[in-house]
Design an enzyme around this catalytic site. Structure first.
Site, short mmCIF file in Angstrom:
data_model
loop_
_atom_site.label_atom_id
_atom_site.label_comp_id
_atom_site.label_asym_id
_atom_site.label_seq_id
_atom_site.Cartn_x
_atom_site.Cartn_y
_atom_site.Cartn_z
CE LYS A 10 -3.71 -2.65 1.99
NZ LYS A 10 -4.94 -2.70 2.78
CG HIS A 66 -6.91 -2.90 -2.88
ND1 HIS A 66 -7.47 -2.17 -1.87
CD2 HIS A 66 -6.25 -3.92 -2.31
CE1 HIS A 66 -7.16 -2.75 -0.71
NE2 HIS A 66 -6.42 -3.81 -0.94
CD GLU A 72 -6.75 -0.10 1.02
OE1 GLU A 72 -5.67 0.08 0.41
OE2 GLU A 72 -6.85 -0.82 2.02
N GLY A 89 -7.51 -4.50 7.03
CA GLY A 89 -6.92 -3.56 7.98
C GLY A 89 -7.67 -3.44 9.30
CB SER A 100 -7.17 -9.02 9.12
OG SER A 100 -7.61 -7.67 9.18
P1 13P Z 1 -4.52 -6.08 5.54
O1 13P Z 1 -3.75 -7.40 5.44
O2 13P Z 1 -3.71 -4.99 6.13
O3 13P Z 1 -5.85 -6.30 6.17
O4 13P Z 1 -4.79 -5.62 4.04
C1 13P Z 1 -5.32 -6.52 3.14
C2 13P Z 1 -5.27 -5.93 1.80
O5 13P Z 1 -5.99 -5.00 1.50
C3 13P Z 1 -4.32 -6.48 0.83
O6 13P Z 1 -4.54 -5.99 -0.44
#
Ligand code: 13P
Length: 254
Positions: A11, A94, A96, A170, A210
């Site tokens: 990220k 993704h 996000e 996350g 996670s």
């Molecule tokens: P986390 O492992 O921090 O939850 O993030 C997952 C993710 O979005 C991977 O692309």
């Protein structure tokens, strides 16, 4: 047998200097682990330097996004053609990007096509939000996202899909192995209907959300889950190594 893929989505973390340090901390350890494809997805600005650091190893490189045009007046964007010189994979769609950058199914579809055209392997992300899961819409949402992303795509190549429930990203609240396995089996069935049995049995479908050393084994032991897209734990060398190592151990024992 599908070879598991563990991809680290860093990220928007690490400066170039920090990326060098992180790769230096883990590349030897990663290289010692067989039977798992290991992929690092640092920010764009670190792709070139990480490429040099992992040269000659089995570790692969991916980007976290791309634009769908090859070149032109699109200030600030990075094209799949530019990435193809640097890396093999690109994360597309993704949650996000969908949430903060308003990427629609149509945009994701254009990006998938552009990435494949440039010879990149997309890691296509799909997943439902909490309210959607709670109202029983999980399957509708992942079906719609998967079908939209793959509309008009003739050949998937080695495209992988990552099932990432938004509520698990996350938050420290991962899906259970059984939940993830069920939805991933459902996604495989969508691919089966669209592309046939040979493709659906070959395509790798990962879980993300996670994933940590404490729960990785639970996911990797599931029949439908072919790896993980790891966020937070991928920028901690010991944690990422542990997830990759556990994946290799579980697959070896099968
Ligand atoms: P986390 O492992 O921090 O939850 O993030 C997952 C993710 O979005 C991977 O692309």
């Amino acid at each position: 047998m599908r070879i598991p893929l563990i991809a680290g989505n860093w990220k928007m973390h690490t400066t170039v200097g920090e990326a060098v340090k992180l790769v230096t901390e883990m590349h030897r350890g990663l290289e010692e682990i067989d039977g798992v494809e290991k992929t690092l997805c640092p920010p764009f600005v670190s792709l070139a330097v990480v490429k040099e650091l992992i040269k000659g190893t089995s570790i692969k490189l991916g980007a976290q996004n791309c634009y769908y045009e090859e070149k032109g007046a699109f200030t600030g964007e990075i094209s799949p053609l530019m990435l193809a010189e640097l890396c093999e994979y690109v994360i597309i769609g993704h949650s996000e990007r969908r949430q903060y950058f308003h990427e629609t199914g149509e945009i994701v579809n254009k990006k998938v096509k552009a990435a494949l055209k440039a010879g990149l392997t997309p890691i296509l992300c799909v997943g439902e939000r909490l309210a959607e899961r709670e109202s029983g819409e999980t399957e509708d949402v992942v079906k719609e996202q998967t079908e939209a992303a793959l509309a008009g795509v003739e050949t998937l190549g080695s495209l992988a899909i990552a099932y990432e429930p938004v509520w698990a990203i996350g938050t420290g609240r991962a899906a259970t192995g059984a939940q993830a396995n069920e939805t991933i089996g459902f996604i495989r069935n969508i691919v089966d209907i669209k592309c046939g049995n040979a493709v659906s049995q070959n395509i790798r479908i990962l879980y993300g959300g996670s994933v940590t050393p404490a729960n990785a084994a639970e996911f990797m032991a599931q029949s439908e889950i072919d790896g993980a897209l790891v966020g937070g734990a991928s920028i901690k060398a010991d944690q990422f190594l542990s997830i990759v190592r556990q994946t290799a151990d579980i697959r070896r024992a099968r």
